[in-house]
Structures are given as structure tokens and as C-alpha cells.
Design a protein around this motif. Structure first.
Motif, short mmCIF file in Angstrom:
data_model
loop_
_atom_site.label_atom_id
_atom_site.label_comp_id
_atom_site.label_asym_id
_atom_site.label_seq_id
_atom_site.Cartn_x
_atom_site.Cartn_y
_atom_site.Cartn_z
N GLY A 140 0.82 -1.21 0.00
CA GLY A 140 0.00 0.00 0.00
C GLY A 140 0.85 1.26 0.00
N ASP A 141 1.93 1.25 0.78
CA ASP A 141 2.84 2.40 0.80
C ASP A 141 3.47 2.62 -0.57
OD1 ASP A 141 2.43 2.67 3.61
OD2 ASP A 141 4.02 1.20 3.99
N CYS A 142 3.83 1.51 -1.22
CA CYS A 142 4.42 1.59 -2.56
C CYS A 142 3.40 2.08 -3.59
CB CYS A 142 4.98 0.23 -2.98
SG CYS A 142 6.38 -0.32 -1.98
N LEU A 143 2.17 1.58 -3.49
CA LEU A 143 1.12 2.02 -4.41
C LEU A 143 0.84 3.51 -4.28
CD1 LEU A 143 -1.46 -0.91 -4.21
CD2 LEU A 143 -0.06 -0.26 -6.18
N LYS A 144 0.85 3.98 -3.04
CA LYS A 144 0.63 5.41 -2.82
C LYS A 144 1.73 6.23 -3.50
CE LYS A 144 -0.27 8.91 0.70
NZ LYS A 144 0.11 9.92 -0.22
#
Length: 153
Positions: free
Chosen positions: A71-75
Motif C-alpha cells: 500500500g505504501d508503494c502504491l501510494k
């Protein structure tokens, strides 16, 4: 004629097997970890290649400094696309979660299940003397429950 008692010898009270099952019995010790200075692109490559959804971020002393997730990477991917800037130089330390919840390796694994439900986390790191020693995931708790089936909870 006297009264006869048919009460047999009393057995020792046995504790539930589940009371003795600790998080440390089911945690993963061989972890894939990341460094704060790594690029988000490197993290994404490892997450995809290893089929994992995130991992702990440690410093050179193996002390936990954060968690980085898909999720952090997608953001960051979304932000980079929106702002049209390259991701090669974007570091983990800028996007990792720094306030990390941990649990004690001595905790009962079924109590850990409640911690997962309360927090909505997918994984908890386990520390000993400030150093990362393992991680327990929701699937580790399910594995423990499957091994306990048939025993009294």
C-alpha cells in the motif's frame, strides 16, 4: 451395610494445550527486511518477486525503524504518476510507517489473533532487546489454530 463410594481417583486438572502455544513458536524468523535508504522501486521488485505484501525496515544494528507495505508503494506510485516525477530516487524512509506496533513473542498465539482483529494489521514484528527477531502474520496464527484443532480452546 455401609455406604460405598464409586468415586474413582481424581485426575490432575490439565491446562488447555492452547495456553502454552506462544507467538515465538509460530513466528517467521528468516525475514526479508528493507533498509531506510533503499529505493521504493527496489522494494516493489522484492515484494513482487518474493510474493509478500510488505516487510520490516531495519537499521544497520537490526533495530526496527519502520514497516513498508504494498500500500505504501502504491501510494508513492500514484503520487509519482500524478506529479510526473521519477521514482528511482525515492527512499523507503520517506514512505514507511514509522510508528510500528509490535507484540511480545511470549504472548499466547490465540491472544495474538485478537490483536490482529483489533488493529487490522496483517503482520506484527517481534523484538527482543530492541532487535528484530521475527514476525508473525495472520496466516501464522491460522496455521497454529489448525495444529490445535481438536484441543480445547
Amino acid at each position: 451395610m455401609g455406604i460405598k463410594s464409586f468415586t474413582g481417583k481424581r485426575a490432575k486438572v490439565q491446562r488447555n494445550v492452547s495456553e502454552n502455544i506462544k507467538v515465538s513458536d509460530y513466528m517467521t524468523r528468516n525475514l526479508i527486511t528493507f533498509k531506510p535508504e533503499q529505493s521504493i522501486m527496489e522494494v516493489m521488485e522484492v515484494l513482487v518477486k518474493k510474493g509478500i505484501s510488505g516487510g520490516p525496515v531495519v537499521n544497520d544494528n537490526n533495530e526496527l525503524v519502520g514497516i513498508i507495505s504494498e500500500g505504501d508503494c502504491l501510494k508513492e506510485l500514484s503520487d509519482a504518476r500524478y506529479h510526473n516525477h521519477p521514482m528511482e530516487d525515492v527512499k523507503v524512509e520517506l514512505h514507511m510507517i514509522k510508528n510500528v506496533d509490535t507484540i511480545d513473542g511470549e504472548m499466547n498465539v490465540l491472544d495474538a489473533a485478537n490483536k490482529f482483529l483489533e488493529s487490522k494489521h496483517r503482520r506484527f514484528p517481534i523484538l527482543e532487546n530492541g532487535k528484530l527477531v521475527g514476525q508473525i502474520s495472520q496466516s501464522d496464527v491460522l496455521r497454529a489454530a489448525m495444529e490445535l484443532k481438536g484441543h480445547t480452546w
